[in-house]
Design an enzyme around this catalytic site. Structure first.
Site, short mmCIF file in Angstrom:
data_model
loop_
_atom_site.label_atom_id
_atom_site.label_comp_id
_atom_site.label_asym_id
_atom_site.label_seq_id
_atom_site.Cartn_x
_atom_site.Cartn_y
_atom_site.Cartn_z
N ARG A 177 -17.16 -25.11 22.44
CA ARG A 177 -18.52 -25.62 22.54
C ARG A 177 -18.91 -26.17 21.17
O ARG A 177 -18.40 -25.72 20.14
CB ARG A 177 -19.48 -24.53 22.97
CG ARG A 177 -19.13 -23.89 24.33
CD ARG A 177 -20.05 -22.72 24.61
NE ARG A 177 -19.78 -22.13 25.91
CZ ARG A 177 -18.93 -21.13 26.12
NH1 ARG A 177 -18.25 -20.62 25.09
NH2 ARG A 177 -18.75 -20.63 27.33
N LYS A 195 -22.67 -14.34 22.04
CA LYS A 195 -21.96 -13.23 21.42
C LYS A 195 -22.52 -12.94 20.04
O LYS A 195 -23.11 -13.79 19.38
CB LYS A 195 -20.46 -13.54 21.31
CG LYS A 195 -19.79 -13.93 22.62
CD LYS A 195 -19.84 -12.83 23.63
CE LYS A 195 -19.11 -13.22 24.91
NZ LYS A 195 -19.16 -12.18 25.96
N HIS A 253 -19.95 -31.13 25.80
CA HIS A 253 -19.66 -30.20 26.89
C HIS A 253 -18.81 -30.87 27.98
O HIS A 253 -18.02 -30.19 28.65
CB HIS A 253 -20.97 -29.66 27.51
CG HIS A 253 -20.83 -28.26 28.02
ND1 HIS A 253 -20.57 -27.18 27.21
CD2 HIS A 253 -20.90 -27.76 29.27
CE1 HIS A 253 -20.49 -26.08 27.93
NE2 HIS A 253 -20.68 -26.40 29.20
N ARG A 295 -15.37 -30.45 26.93
CA ARG A 295 -14.94 -29.08 27.27
C ARG A 295 -14.52 -29.03 28.74
O ARG A 295 -13.48 -28.46 29.07
CB ARG A 295 -16.08 -28.11 26.97
CG ARG A 295 -15.84 -26.68 27.44
CD ARG A 295 -16.99 -25.80 26.96
NE ARG A 295 -17.08 -24.57 27.73
CZ ARG A 295 -16.34 -23.48 27.52
NH1 ARG A 295 -15.43 -23.48 26.57
NH2 ARG A 295 -16.51 -22.40 28.25
N HIS A 299 -14.76 -18.00 29.69
CA HIS A 299 -15.78 -17.72 30.70
C HIS A 299 -15.64 -16.26 31.14
O HIS A 299 -14.55 -15.82 31.51
CB HIS A 299 -15.62 -18.63 31.92
CG HIS A 299 -16.24 -19.98 31.75
ND1 HIS A 299 -17.56 -20.16 31.43
CD2 HIS A 299 -15.71 -21.22 31.86
CE1 HIS A 299 -17.83 -21.46 31.35
NE2 HIS A 299 -16.72 -22.11 31.60
N TYR A 327 -14.53 -25.48 38.65
CA TYR A 327 -13.62 -26.46 38.06
C TYR A 327 -12.46 -26.75 39.01
O TYR A 327 -12.09 -27.91 39.23
CB TYR A 327 -13.05 -25.93 36.73
CG TYR A 327 -14.02 -25.89 35.58
CD1 TYR A 327 -14.12 -26.96 34.71
CD2 TYR A 327 -14.82 -24.78 35.34
CE1 TYR A 327 -14.98 -26.93 33.62
CE2 TYR A 327 -15.69 -24.74 34.27
CZ TYR A 327 -15.76 -25.81 33.41
OH TYR A 327 -16.62 -25.78 32.35
#
Length: 350
Positions: A174, A200, A286, A289, A313, A322
């Protein structure tokens, strides 16, 4: 015998929520802007409060307008926030956008209530159910190669941008994870980079490929900390060694040369190379990504476990989106039904 006076207990009267002083109002707004959350979230929250104040008081978010809201009783405040919620829905804003704005207001109120400066409680206001569909298609491998070809490797900007692009592709990072990395987080001998993931508090190490590690090493040769008259953010150590707590990826623009690169700047870098490559659709960090994760699923035959390690994830159901999008399961199912209708997909009853 000495007569010592009996100590008197001094009772400090707790000010009511409506009795915020000017200093308190200023401090509350400043404190809200310093919440210990991710920089991107903090900016979203401040922007959300600005939007709420514009709706509620037809003005910008100032200590005065915020104090005016905090003076309301609980039910008047709930009514106002519910009207704002309905206003946002009527404007067809995405549920995620509305929920961020509601979370910002709740966060502000919770902070002030803990300080005993308001009696408002917005806990009964519910978020908008989030939509489950996400467009994860990204761009093709060929299109990404065209973006790389648009980079000029003979310049320091080009060397930096090449490293950024490979981090997006090879590690599905990211933009916030790239922007927050420091020089000390890159371990070229071990080919690792420690990153602070989304939501996090502790950094984790990820493995780098040869090409990504080499690109970062090459960039460090051009890093402003290596140049004469280094910016303050570098603070090189005696002997010319790079200061490890300096930002890994920095801005090279004249007005903020050597400072930590901003997420918005990374967005503009990606979009610029997409335009140079002739890609018509908007390409964001993104979306790169998404492209990386989808390309891996294609190449690995749908290895969801490895894709989860790549994308970090926590919920594998996200990766199913996805996988479904890349395999176009719904389109295939619809095609089979159409074949049945025209008699090419199997036997039909008399």
């Amino acid at each position: 015998m000495l007569n010592t006076p009996t100590p008197q207990l001094i009772r400090f009267q707790q000010p009511s929520p409506a009795e915020l002083t000017t200093i308190e109002r200023d401090n509350l707004w400043a404190e809200f802007g310093q919440l210990k959350i991710a920089d991107s979230t903090r900016k979203q929250y401040v922007k959300a409060i600005e939007n709420f104040c514009q709706f509620a008081y037809s003005g910008s978010a100032t200590p005065e307008t915020i104090s005016e809201f905090l003076k309301l009783d609980r039910y008047a405040a709930i009514e106002m926030v519910l009207r704002y919620r309905r206003h946002s829905i009527d404007k067809n804003l995405a549920p995620s956008t509305i929920n961020v704005r509601l979370a910002a207001i709740k966060s502000l109120v919770d902070m002030v209530r803990k300080l005993g400066k308001t009696t408002i409680d917005l806990g009964d206001i519910e978020s908008i159910p989030a939509e489950t569909y996400r467009d994860t298609r990204g761009i093709s491998v060929e299109q990404f190669k065209l973006m790389l070809e648009a980079i000029d490797p003979s310049t320091s900007i080009g060397v930096r941008d090449y490293a950024i692009m490979l981090l997006f592709w090879g590690n599905a990072l990211r933009r916030g994870e790239i922007a927050s990395a420091n020089i000390e987080d890159f371990l070229p001998q071990q080919q690792k980079l420690t990153i602070l993931g989304k939501g996090k508090r502790v950094k984790v190490a990820i493995d780098l490929t040869d090409s990504v590690s080499y690109a970062l090493e090459e960039w460090l040769n051009f890093h402003p900390c290596n140049a004469p008259g280094q910016p303050l953010s570098c603070r090189t150590q005696p002997g010319g060694f790079l200061q490890v707590d300096a930002p890994l990826i920095v801005s090279l623009s004249h007005n903020c040369y050597g400072s930590r690169i901003a997420g918005d700047s990374i967005y503009r870098i990606v979009q610029g190379y997409a335009e140079a490559a002739g890609i018509e659709r908007r390409v964001s960090p993104h979306r790169l990504r998404h492209s990386s994760i989808t390309a891996f699923l294609d190449a690995s035959g749908g290895n969801l476990r490895a894709a989860q390690a790549l994308s970090r994830h926590s919920n594998q159901n996200t990766l199913n989106l996805y996988d479904d999008n890349r395999r176009q399961e719904q389109k295939g199912a619809s095609g089979m039904l159409e074949d049945l209708l025209v008699g090419t997909g199997g036997k039909t009853s008399d």
